[in-house]
Motif scaffolding. Structure first.
Motif, short mmCIF file in Angstrom:
data_model
loop_
_atom_site.label_atom_id
_atom_site.label_comp_id
_atom_site.label_asym_id
_atom_site.label_seq_id
_atom_site.Cartn_x
_atom_site.Cartn_y
_atom_site.Cartn_z
N TRP A 122 0.86 -1.23 0.21
CA TRP A 122 -0.06 -0.06 0.12
C TRP A 122 0.86 1.32 0.02
O TRP A 122 0.69 2.25 -0.91
CB TRP A 122 -0.92 0.09 1.20
CG TRP A 122 -2.31 -0.63 0.99
CD1 TRP A 122 -2.67 -1.31 -0.08
CD2 TRP A 122 -3.29 -1.14 2.13
NE1 TRP A 122 -4.01 -1.89 0.08
CE2 TRP A 122 -4.20 -1.68 1.34
CE3 TRP A 122 -3.27 -0.53 3.38
CZ2 TRP A 122 -5.36 -2.01 2.07
CZ3 TRP A 122 -4.60 -1.14 3.88
CH2 TRP A 122 -5.57 -1.73 3.50
N TYR A 123 1.80 1.21 0.95
CA TYR A 123 2.86 2.35 1.13
C TYR A 123 3.42 2.73 -0.18
O TYR A 123 3.34 3.82 -0.93
CB TYR A 123 3.58 2.19 2.16
CG TYR A 123 4.76 3.49 2.29
CD1 TYR A 123 4.19 4.73 3.17
CD2 TYR A 123 5.80 3.59 1.63
CE1 TYR A 123 4.77 5.71 3.27
CE2 TYR A 123 6.48 4.77 1.79
CZ TYR A 123 6.22 5.86 2.66
OH TYR A 123 6.58 7.02 2.92
N TYR A 124 3.90 1.74 -0.97
CA TYR A 124 4.56 1.86 -2.23
C TYR A 124 3.51 2.34 -3.28
O TYR A 124 4.05 3.44 -4.05
CB TYR A 124 5.13 0.40 -2.67
CG TYR A 124 5.67 0.42 -4.15
CD1 TYR A 124 7.17 0.94 -4.13
CD2 TYR A 124 5.09 -0.08 -5.21
CE1 TYR A 124 7.78 0.85 -5.51
CE2 TYR A 124 5.63 0.05 -6.53
CZ TYR A 124 7.04 0.61 -6.57
OH TYR A 124 7.56 0.44 -7.77
N LEU A 129 1.65 7.28 -6.12
CA LEU A 129 0.37 8.11 -6.71
C LEU A 129 0.25 9.42 -5.85
O LEU A 129 -0.62 10.15 -6.17
CB LEU A 129 -0.88 7.43 -6.35
CG LEU A 129 -1.11 6.12 -7.18
CD1 LEU A 129 -2.33 5.29 -6.59
CD2 LEU A 129 -1.08 6.58 -8.58
N LYS A 130 1.37 9.86 -5.13
CA LYS A 130 1.33 11.06 -4.08
C LYS A 130 0.14 11.18 -3.30
O LYS A 130 -0.27 12.30 -3.18
CB LYS A 130 1.62 12.29 -5.30
CG LYS A 130 2.52 11.94 -6.43
CD LYS A 130 3.94 11.95 -5.83
CE LYS A 130 4.98 12.02 -6.60
NZ LYS A 130 6.39 11.89 -6.22
N LEU A 131 -0.30 10.16 -2.75
CA LEU A 131 -1.19 10.21 -1.82
C LEU A 131 -1.09 9.97 -0.25
O LEU A 131 -1.93 10.24 0.49
CB LEU A 131 -2.51 8.99 -2.41
CG LEU A 131 -3.03 9.14 -3.78
CD1 LEU A 131 -4.05 8.07 -3.81
CD2 LEU A 131 -3.93 10.41 -3.79
N VAL A 132 -0.03 9.50 -0.01
CA VAL A 132 0.68 9.32 1.19
C VAL A 132 0.44 10.81 1.97
O VAL A 132 1.15 11.55 1.37
CB VAL A 132 1.84 8.69 1.32
CG1 VAL A 132 2.43 8.62 2.74
CG2 VAL A 132 1.87 7.21 0.87
N VAL A 137 -6.04 8.40 1.29
CA VAL A 137 -5.33 7.36 1.73
C VAL A 137 -5.94 6.70 3.13
O VAL A 137 -5.95 5.42 3.16
CB VAL A 137 -3.95 7.64 1.54
CG1 VAL A 137 -3.42 8.34 2.60
CG2 VAL A 137 -3.27 6.07 1.37
N LEU A 138 -6.08 7.55 3.96
CA LEU A 138 -6.53 7.19 5.34
C LEU A 138 -7.97 6.48 5.16
O LEU A 138 -8.10 5.57 5.79
CB LEU A 138 -6.51 8.36 6.23
CG LEU A 138 -5.24 8.72 6.59
CD1 LEU A 138 -5.30 9.90 7.74
CD2 LEU A 138 -4.30 7.58 7.55
N VAL A 139 -8.79 7.26 4.31
CA VAL A 139 -10.30 6.69 4.21
C VAL A 139 -10.14 5.19 3.69
O VAL A 139 -10.84 4.30 3.87
CB VAL A 139 -11.17 7.53 3.61
CG1 VAL A 139 -12.43 7.33 3.28
CG2 VAL A 139 -11.14 9.22 4.37
N LEU A 140 -9.50 5.22 2.60
CA LEU A 140 -9.42 4.04 1.70
C LEU A 140 -8.80 2.64 2.57
O LEU A 140 -9.18 1.65 2.69
CB LEU A 140 -8.42 4.16 0.49
CG LEU A 140 -9.00 4.98 -0.61
CD1 LEU A 140 -7.80 5.53 -1.69
CD2 LEU A 140 -10.39 4.43 -1.08
N SER A 141 -7.52 3.09 3.46
CA SER A 141 -7.26 2.13 4.14
C SER A 141 -8.04 1.71 5.24
O SER A 141 -8.09 0.36 5.68
CB SER A 141 -5.76 2.51 4.81
OG SER A 141 -5.91 3.77 5.77
N LEU A 213 0.69 5.84 7.14
CA LEU A 213 0.16 6.69 6.01
C LEU A 213 -0.22 7.97 6.21
O LEU A 213 -0.80 8.61 5.24
CB LEU A 213 -1.49 5.67 5.42
CG LEU A 213 -0.77 4.43 4.91
CD1 LEU A 213 -2.00 3.67 4.46
CD2 LEU A 213 0.25 4.16 3.86
N SER A 214 -0.46 8.24 7.38
CA SER A 214 -0.85 9.76 7.59
C SER A 214 0.22 10.79 7.73
O SER A 214 1.65 10.40 7.64
CB SER A 214 -1.58 9.89 8.97
OG SER A 214 -0.69 9.51 10.11
#
Length: 272
Positions: A122-124, A129-132, A137-141, A213-214
């Motif tokens: 996920w982190y990769y 995608l420049k979302l971290v 990304v928090l909502v999706l995870s 991820l935050s």
């Protein structure tokens, strides 16, 4: 004449008391420690008798900017819960009514897979995608936990609803979507409430995904607690106050909605 207690009744009372004490003792100690100085926390002689102080909560709410983190947790938990309900309720209905057992098995596997095994890929992906560091990304995870939970609960609930009601609606000219929207969905409101409440609680308490991820501006409360853990020392008073701020809202919600959660979970226990 008072009846004598059987050995089983004594064992049951002792076991119940041990369970209650084991669950409540850490919470009581946490709340008590949040009103102590660090010196008093280390002093075993002041475990029960001490002078309460409020500087730990002042430190948490004023200096640590915890209102921002509370807002972050509320937003992420609310968004993950709403999206999980929007996607999960129709999916659970389809799996229940059209006998999609293979899809149900995939959902069950998603609940079993440890989330930590997905953090590296996920982190990769999200970093490329420049979302971290963003809320998306928090909502999706968090939906990785919430969505299978919603589907799992609602499948049992839909299995317990009488199929004859939908068959009557189909005879009257409604489509499967129309029967779902007009008949099944209103009847499934207790199950939806149960799934939504549990999904919100799981998302609120989620630590692992948010830790990785935050970003600095999107930290949630469980991650923000780590600010009180330093390299050389730990601010136990601030840590306990921050933990209390995280825990008490969920405990209050659980106390008020427990009967709805229980009724929603047991509603699908028997097939109608």
């Amino acid at each position: 004449m008072k009846a004598r207690r059987t050995p089983y009744q004594v064992f049951r009372a002792v076991a119940l008391a041990l369970v209650v004490v084991s669950l409540l003792a850490p919470l009581v100690w946490m709340v008590a420690a949040s009103f102590k100085t660090n010196v008093d926390i280390y002093d075993t002689g002041k475990a029960f008798v001490f002078t309460p102080v409020l500087e730990n909560y002042s430190k948490v709410l004023d200096q640590a900017n915890y209102f921002q983190f509370i807002g972050n947790s509320l937003w992420v938990a609310f968004a993950a819960t709403v999206l999980s309900l929007i996607l999960g309720v129709p999916a659970a209905y389809s799996m229940s009514r059209f006998n999609m057992r293979k899809s149900a098995l995939v959902v069950l596997m998603a609940r079993v897979i440890p989330g930590v095994s997905l953090l590296v890929p996920w982190y990769y992906v999200f970093s490329n995608l420049k979302l971290v560091g963003g809320f998306s990304v928090l909502v999706l995870s968090h939906m990785f936990v919430s969505l299978p939970l919603v589907v799992y609960i609602m499948m049992g609930f839909f299995d317990g609803l009488p199929l004859e009601l939908e068959e009557s609606a189909l005879v009257d000219g409604l489509t499967h979507i129309g029967a779902f929207r007009r008949i099944t969905l209103p009847l499934s409101a207790p199950g939806i409430a149960t799934a939504g409440i549990l999904s919100f609680i799981f998302s609120w308490n989620n630590f692992m995904f948010a830790l990785v991820l935050s970003g600095a501006d999107t930290k949630t409360l469980p991650v923000a607690i780590f600010d009180f853990v330093g390299y050389a020392s730990i601010d136990w008073g601030g840590l306990m106050a921050a933990s209390t701020v995280v825990t008490l809202p969920i405990m209050v919600i659980a106390l008020f909605v427990q009967k709805y959660v229980v009724s929603g979970l047991t509603a699908g226990a028997t097939k109608g």
